[in-house]
Design an enzyme around this catalytic site. Structure first.
Site, PDB file in Angstrom:
ATOM      1  N   ARG A   5     -13.631  15.859 -16.630  1.00  0.00           N
ATOM      2  CA  ARG A   5     -14.088  15.236 -17.825  1.00  0.00           C
ATOM      3  C   ARG A   5     -13.221  14.604 -18.761  1.00  0.00           C
ATOM      4  O   ARG A   5     -13.174  13.639 -19.325  1.00  0.00           O
ATOM      5  CB  ARG A   5     -14.475  16.629 -18.939  1.00  0.00           C
ATOM      6  CG  ARG A   5     -13.736  17.794 -18.957  1.00  0.00           C
ATOM      7  CD  ARG A   5     -14.365  18.793 -19.556  1.00  0.00           C
ATOM      8  NE  ARG A   5     -13.711  19.823 -20.093  1.00  0.00           N
ATOM      9  CZ  ARG A   5     -13.496  21.006 -18.994  1.00  0.00           C
ATOM     10  NH1 ARG A   5     -13.864  20.652 -17.744  1.00  0.00           N
ATOM     11  NH2 ARG A   5     -12.847  21.810 -19.500  1.00  0.00           N
TER      12      ARG A   5
ATOM     13  N   GLU B 250      -7.361  22.827 -19.234  1.00  0.00           N
ATOM     14  CA  GLU B 250      -8.061  23.795 -20.066  1.00  0.00           C
ATOM     15  C   GLU B 250      -7.538  25.283 -19.903  1.00  0.00           C
ATOM     16  O   GLU B 250      -7.270  25.458 -18.811  1.00  0.00           O
ATOM     17  CB  GLU B 250      -9.561  23.631 -20.403  1.00  0.00           C
ATOM     18  CG  GLU B 250     -10.003  24.715 -21.440  1.00  0.00           C
ATOM     19  CD  GLU B 250      -9.657  24.362 -23.005  1.00  0.00           C
ATOM     20  OE1 GLU B 250      -8.537  24.734 -23.094  1.00  0.00           O
ATOM     21  OE2 GLU B 250     -10.431  23.944 -23.648  1.00  0.00           O
TER      22      GLU B 250
ATOM     23  N   ASN C 199     -20.194  21.244 -22.667  1.00  0.00           N
ATOM     24  CA  ASN C 199     -20.298  21.196 -24.188  1.00  0.00           C
ATOM     25  C   ASN C 199     -21.663  21.158 -24.596  1.00  0.00           C
ATOM     26  O   ASN C 199     -22.117  22.095 -25.383  1.00  0.00           O
ATOM     27  CB  ASN C 199     -19.570  20.042 -24.865  1.00  0.00           C
ATOM     28  CG  ASN C 199     -17.980  19.845 -24.577  1.00  0.00           C
ATOM     29  OD1 ASN C 199     -17.421  18.898 -24.277  1.00  0.00           O
ATOM     30  ND2 ASN C 199     -17.366  21.131 -24.597  1.00  0.00           N
TER      31      ASN C 199
ATOM     32  N   HIS D 141      -7.586  19.430 -23.701  1.00  0.00           N
ATOM     33  CA  HIS D 141      -8.821  19.934 -23.857  1.00  0.00           C
ATOM     34  C   HIS D 141      -8.438  20.735 -25.500  1.00  0.00           C
ATOM     35  O   HIS D 141      -7.286  20.724 -26.074  1.00  0.00           O
ATOM     36  CB  HIS D 141      -9.115  21.119 -23.018  1.00  0.00           C
ATOM     37  CG  HIS D 141      -9.212  20.425 -21.510  1.00  0.00           C
ATOM     38  ND1 HIS D 141     -10.285  19.971 -20.990  1.00  0.00           N
ATOM     39  CD2 HIS D 141      -8.206  20.029 -20.699  1.00  0.00           C
ATOM     40  CE1 HIS D 141     -10.287  19.607 -19.877  1.00  0.00           C
ATOM     41  NE2 HIS D 141      -8.827  19.452 -19.668  1.00  0.00           N
TER      42      HIS D 141
ATOM     43  N   HIS E 296     -11.553  15.324 -24.389  1.00  0.00           N
ATOM     44  CA  HIS E 296     -12.447  14.440 -23.501  1.00  0.00           C
ATOM     45  C   HIS E 296     -13.698  14.260 -24.281  1.00  0.00           C
ATOM     46  O   HIS E 296     -13.686  14.705 -25.402  1.00  0.00           O
ATOM     47  CB  HIS E 296     -12.567  15.282 -22.592  1.00  0.00           C
ATOM     48  CG  HIS E 296     -13.128  16.747 -22.700  1.00  0.00           C
ATOM     49  ND1 HIS E 296     -14.414  16.839 -23.100  1.00  0.00           N
ATOM     50  CD2 HIS E 296     -12.338  17.691 -22.720  1.00  0.00           C
ATOM     51  CE1 HIS E 296     -14.250  18.189 -23.115  1.00  0.00           C
ATOM     52  NE2 HIS E 296     -13.333  18.845 -23.039  1.00  0.00           N
TER      53      HIS E 296
END
Length: 491
Positions: free
Chosen positions: A321, A343, A278, A409, A272
């Site tokens: 995301r 994820e 992040n 992810h 993403h």
């Protein structure tokens, strides 16, 4: 009979070396019952395979079919799948042993009406089987004897010899046939390039000799008997016949072959765009994209418009995301959402930074640093858990004939990428899967892969690997640098 030494630069055993390296982390094997000459029973194992459910009786798959029909390629696909699941799997290629024991031979060597040459070829097969059985006694799980084996008497000999070490239901034949002209041409091209019998010859001469060899085997071909367990695979999996297949691992192989297709489709992998987590160094969560991440989503559409093959399909995680990243491309390409692509579950540490884990749960931080593949977050997942979770995705990836773009992810893409390019599962934690980069993998009929990495947007290197454990690596590296600096100061 002496054992042929296997060196990494020996082309004959390259597939075997690549395959067995998936299972080399077995730490101990108790072989009291596995004495030479006796049946190979289930082995007691500690280490890499100790926590999975595949410890049991070994299995042998014996290929049957004319030269240039894709037997070796399909064998390699089986190795990739089983090894990814944690099973030590190895291909023993008869043509490699023949090259080692007999050297270069004329086409008369393959004339099945010549009794002397038939006995010489049988000796080669026996040697390959002896090596395979020895390897199984040392903890191997699935051995594949890759050869033509077109005659009934040859298959009878192989079955009787292997039955001295294995139960009859652990010996299965895999017959491969092919009539598709395009695939036949590709397999022939691959054989002429990779085989030392042909690669050094003029192309016209090589083609002529190859065709003569195929005709020798056609003249001797006898249909596979229904007295043995077997899978008959025709035309790249379009036609499958199964006979007397039972047991967990044999059924997994059968299921895999029923789903696999041999189309050479490119696969694009991307994380993403940069997310709010992040930027803050947090793991997990379901945050949206930053403005920079949103820009990546737009640039991704521009890239795919230029590079996407016809018929591209997008697979996407269901987290916010990734869905935001996929929004622009979803207007151009069909999209499928997978919960399995979400994820890795960070459990009780979801939404934490690695600095916080280090300060408040130092023991857990160190556990994960020592073995990221097997470490399971409290109330969460490990990389090994991801392998099991992603198996339906891998099966669908094998079945799909469409080019794919997978938006997911870091941890998930590492596991998928490891499968595609035949990396050992436990090494996937170190694979690079940076933000704002498209990884393109093109398979070939030779079983290898061509890889291209397309950086779409430049990003701060400190943030490029942010996510699953990129920040953790930064913390560890910083600590090591500080320790070295202190040690240098003392001196």
């Amino acid at each position: 009979m002496g054992k042929i030494e296997r060196e990494e630069n020996d082309e004959r055993t390259r597939v075997c070396i690549d395959a067995t390296s998936y299972g080399e982390r077995i730490e101990s094997v108790e072989c009291e019952e596995n004495t030479p000459g006796g049946k190979i029973g289930p082995v007691a194992i500690s280490g890499y395979e100790a926590t999975n459910e595949f410890v049991g009786r070994p299995l042998v798959i014996v290929t049957v079919g004319l030269p240039g029909r894709g037997k070796s390629y399909i064998s390699r696909r089986i190795v990739r799948f089983l090894s990814w699941l944690g099973l030590r799997t190895c291909v023993f290629q008869v043509h490699g042993y023949r090259r080692e024991m007999e050297g270069a031979q004329g086409e008369e060597f393959y004339d099945h009406s010549n009794e002397e040459n038939s006995l010489r070829r049988e000796k080669v097969v026996r040697h390959a089987m002896a090596d395979m059985v020895a390897w199984l006694r040392q903890g191997g799980k699935v051995g594949i004897l890759d050869g033509q084996n077109v005659e009934r008497k040859r298959r009878k000999m192989i079955f009787e010899e292997l039955s001295k070490a294995l139960d009859p239901d652990r010996i299965m034949f895999l017959e491969v046939g092919e009539t598709n002209e395009y695939r036949l041409a590709k397999y022939k091209e691959m054989t002429l390039k990779s085989s030392s019998s042909f690669s050094s010859l003029d192309q016209a001469l090589a083609c002529n000799l190859f065709d003569k060899r195929v005709n020798h085997y056609k003249d001797a071909y006898e249909p596979l008997e229904d007295t043995y367990p077997y899978i008959r695979m025709g035309d790249g999996g379009a036609d499958i016949e199964i006979n007397k297949i039972r047991g967990y691992v044999p059924c997994r192989v059968a299921n895999f072959l029923m789903n696999v297709n041999l189309s050479m489709k490119p696969i694009f992998l991307t994380r993403h765009g940069q997310s709010e987590f992040n930027l803050k160094g947090k793991i997990g969560g379901d945050s949206g994209l930053t403005p920079f991440g949103e820009r990546y989503a737009e640039e991704l559409l521009t890239f795919m418009k230029e590079y996407a093959p016809e018929g591209l399909e997008v697979w996407c995680s269901t987290l916010l995301r990734t869905k935001m990243t996929a929004t622009p491309v979803s207007g151009k390409f069909p999209i499928v959402y997978w919960r399995a692509l979400e994820e890795i579950d960070a459990g009780i540490y979801d939404g934490w930074t690695y600095e916080e884990i280090k300060e408040q749960s130092r023991e857990e931080f160190e556990k994960r640093s020592k073995n990221k593949y097997w470490y399971r977050y409290p109330q969460g997942e490990s990389y090994h858990d991801l392998v099991a979770r992603l198996e339906p995705v891998i099966m669908e990836l094998e079945r799909s004939k469409k080019p794919l773009l997978i938006i997911s992810h870091q941890a998930v893409l590492r596991v998928i990428y490891a499968y595609i390019v035949e990396k050992r599962p436990e090494t996937c934690t170190n694979l690079s899967m940076p933000l704002h980069t498209v990884v393109q993998v093109n398979p070939t009929y030779g079983g290898r892969f061509e890889e291209m990495r397309h950086p779409i947007l430049k990003i701060d290197p400190a943030l490029a690997d942010a996510g699953t454990h990129g920040n953790e690596d930064v913390i560890i590296a910083r600590e090591q640098a500080e320790l070295l600096a202190k040690a240098g100061g003392k001196e």
